[in-house]
Design an enzyme around this catalytic site. Structure first.
Site, PDB file in Angstrom:
ATOM      1  N   ASN A  12       0.869  -1.175   0.000  1.00 49.89           N
ATOM      2  CA  ASN A  12       0.000   0.000   0.000  1.00 49.89           C
ATOM      3  C   ASN A  12       0.909   1.229   0.000  1.00 49.89           C
ATOM      4  O   ASN A  12       1.541   1.529   1.006  1.00 49.89           O
ATOM      5  CB  ASN A  12      -0.880  -0.048   1.263  1.00 49.89           C
ATOM      6  CG  ASN A  12      -1.633   1.243   1.499  1.00 49.89           C
ATOM      7  OD1 ASN A  12      -1.746   2.084   0.613  1.00 49.89           O
ATOM      8  ND2 ASN A  12      -2.159   1.394   2.714  1.00 49.89           N
ATOM      9  N   LYS A  14       0.065   4.298  -0.231  1.00 50.44           N
ATOM     10  CA  LYS A  14      -0.554   5.486   0.390  1.00 50.44           C
ATOM     11  C   LYS A  14      -0.332   6.704  -0.504  1.00 50.44           C
ATOM     12  O   LYS A  14      -0.297   6.557  -1.727  1.00 50.44           O
ATOM     13  CB  LYS A  14      -0.001   5.683   1.812  1.00 50.44           C
ATOM     14  CG  LYS A  14      -0.055   4.388   2.623  1.00 50.44           C
ATOM     15  CD  LYS A  14       0.248   4.557   4.085  1.00 50.44           C
ATOM     16  CE  LYS A  14       0.107   3.214   4.780  1.00 50.44           C
ATOM     17  NZ  LYS A  14       0.305   3.296   6.218  1.00 50.44           N
ATOM     18  N   HIS A  99      -9.159   1.294   5.255  1.00 52.53           N
ATOM     19  CA  HIS A  99      -7.857   1.439   5.902  1.00 52.53           C
ATOM     20  C   HIS A  99      -8.009   2.394   7.088  1.00 52.53           C
ATOM     21  O   HIS A  99      -8.792   3.344   7.027  1.00 52.53           O
ATOM     22  CB  HIS A  99      -6.820   1.975   4.908  1.00 52.53           C
ATOM     23  CG  HIS A  99      -5.434   1.943   5.466  1.00 52.53           C
ATOM     24  ND1 HIS A  99      -4.975   2.901   6.340  1.00 52.53           N
ATOM     25  CD2 HIS A  99      -4.419   1.053   5.318  1.00 52.53           C
ATOM     26  CE1 HIS A  99      -3.738   2.594   6.695  1.00 52.53           C
ATOM     27  NE2 HIS A  99      -3.379   1.480   6.083  1.00 52.53           N
ATOM     28  N   GLU A 101      -6.350   4.771   8.061  1.00 52.11           N
ATOM     29  CA  GLU A 101      -6.140   6.195   7.732  1.00 52.11           C
ATOM     30  C   GLU A 101      -7.377   6.790   7.062  1.00 52.11           C
ATOM     31  O   GLU A 101      -7.668   7.975   7.240  1.00 52.11           O
ATOM     32  CB  GLU A 101      -4.883   6.337   6.855  1.00 52.11           C
ATOM     33  CG  GLU A 101      -3.620   6.114   7.686  1.00 52.11           C
ATOM     34  CD  GLU A 101      -2.450   5.509   6.938  1.00 52.11           C
ATOM     35  OE1 GLU A 101      -2.437   5.548   5.694  1.00 52.11           O
ATOM     36  OE2 GLU A 101      -1.543   4.967   7.616  1.00 52.11           O
ATOM     37  N   GLU A 169      -4.829  -4.858  10.806  1.00 53.65           N
ATOM     38  CA  GLU A 169      -3.763  -3.885  11.010  1.00 53.65           C
ATOM     39  C   GLU A 169      -3.991  -3.146  12.331  1.00 53.65           C
ATOM     40  O   GLU A 169      -4.817  -2.213  12.380  1.00 53.65           O
ATOM     41  CB  GLU A 169      -3.741  -2.866   9.869  1.00 53.65           C
ATOM     42  CG  GLU A 169      -3.509  -3.494   8.516  1.00 53.65           C
ATOM     43  CD  GLU A 169      -2.938  -2.492   7.517  1.00 53.65           C
ATOM     44  OE1 GLU A 169      -1.844  -2.742   6.996  1.00 53.65           O
ATOM     45  OE2 GLU A 169      -3.575  -1.449   7.289  1.00 53.65           O
ATOM     46  N   GLY A 175       3.179   2.126  10.673  1.00 52.32           N
ATOM     47  CA  GLY A 175       4.179   3.176  10.508  1.00 52.32           C
ATOM     48  C   GLY A 175       4.981   3.493  11.763  1.00 52.32           C
ATOM     49  O   GLY A 175       5.673   4.506  11.821  1.00 52.32           O
ATOM     50  N   SER A 214       3.944  -2.288  10.158  1.00 51.41           N
ATOM     51  CA  SER A 214       5.394  -2.395  10.357  1.00 51.41           C
ATOM     52  C   SER A 214       5.979  -3.735   9.922  1.00 51.41           C
ATOM     53  O   SER A 214       6.922  -4.237  10.546  1.00 51.41           O
ATOM     54  CB  SER A 214       5.766  -2.074  11.803  1.00 51.41           C
ATOM     55  OG  SER A 214       5.437  -0.719  12.096  1.00 51.41           O
TER      56      SER A 214
END
Ligand code: PGA
Length: 256
Positions: A12, A14, A99, A101, A169, A175, A214
């Site tokens: 991904n 992003k 996701h 985010e 996730e 991240g 990660s």
């Protein structure tokens, strides 16, 4: 891993990557074209601006291309959004929905994520439906409860193992360089498998459940070797072909 399930290694990107990054797509497309492609799927989800060129670059390769989000409607007055049909029209075959985010930046709810997954199915795209607990939810011992609620709310009733991939996730692992312990990942994935089988029956035994957060070349083999972990959703480490291919290559040992 799960018996009789073909793992999926998905990147991904992003909001990263201009045309200069197409070199990385090319390198990944070439890199996944070995014998491992018979056993393991590879997917990159670049930004929408690169979708069409990325699929053109990977037509002769085992690499698949996907998008990072789609709108729940087929078309209409939704400035700035992409429909699932537009994504399919670029020859992409997957789309990530829900996701964390998107859930936090755009206040996306389980209900909306479910509608997006249904829009993906209608355009013959496979939906990667993301779920995962926040740090606070984890601290207060709610992880499994959150996963249960998100699976129930975000996964359409019509989901099946061909059209749907679940990506677990943990929000706090995205991240950050932090990952749950092997034991925690194993418990979470066993729990999700049981929830899916309870709802969808035996068909859910082969629905892929990815781990994301990660994932790096250094921890890929350990994470992807866990029971019921059927691949990875990779953010930062998917931007460099060498890192992505090193993670994909972990399956050389795992599938040997
Ligand atoms: P990360 O992101 O690998 O950079 O932690 C994962 C994701 O958000 O899909």
């Amino acid at each position: 891993m799960t018996p009789d399930v073909r793992p999926l290694v998905a990147g991904n990107w992003k909001m990263n990557g201009t045309r200069a990054a197409l070199d990385q797509i090319k390198a990944i497309a070439e890199g996944v074209d070995g014998p491992l492609a018979e056993k393991v799927d590879a997917l990159i989800c670049p930004p929408a601006t690169l979708l069409y060129v990325a699929t053109a670059l990977s037509t002769d390769s085992a690499l698949m291309i996907g998008a990072q989000d789609c709108h729940q409607d087929q078309s209409g007055a939704h400035t700035g959004d992409l429909s699932a049909e537009m994504i399919a029209d670029c020859f992409a075959t997957y789309v990530i929905v829900g996701h964390s985010e998107r859930r936090s930046d755009h206040a996306e709810t389980d209900h909306l994520v479910r509608a997006k997954a249904e829009a993906a199915y209608a355009a013959d795209l496979t939906a990667i439906i993301c779920i995962g607990e926040t740090a606070d939810e984890r601290k207060s011992g709610q992880t499994l409860e959150i996963l249960k609620r998100q699976l129930a709310g975000s996964v359409p009733d019509s989901a099946n193992a061909e059209t749907t991939v679940i990506a677990y996730e943990p929000v706090w692992a995205i991240g950050t360089g932090l990952t749950p312990t092997v034991d925690d990942v194993e418990k979470a994935h066993a729990f999700m498998r049981a929830e899916l089988v309870a709802r969808f029956g035996d068909a859910a035994k082969t629905m892929r459940i990815l781990y994301g957060g990660s994932v790096k070349p250094g921890n890929a083999r350990e994470l992807m070797g866990i029971a019921n972990v059927d691949g990875a959703l990779i953010g930062g480490a998917s931007l460099k072909a060498s890192d992505f291919l090193a993670i994909y290559g972990a399956y050389e040992v795992l599938t040997a």
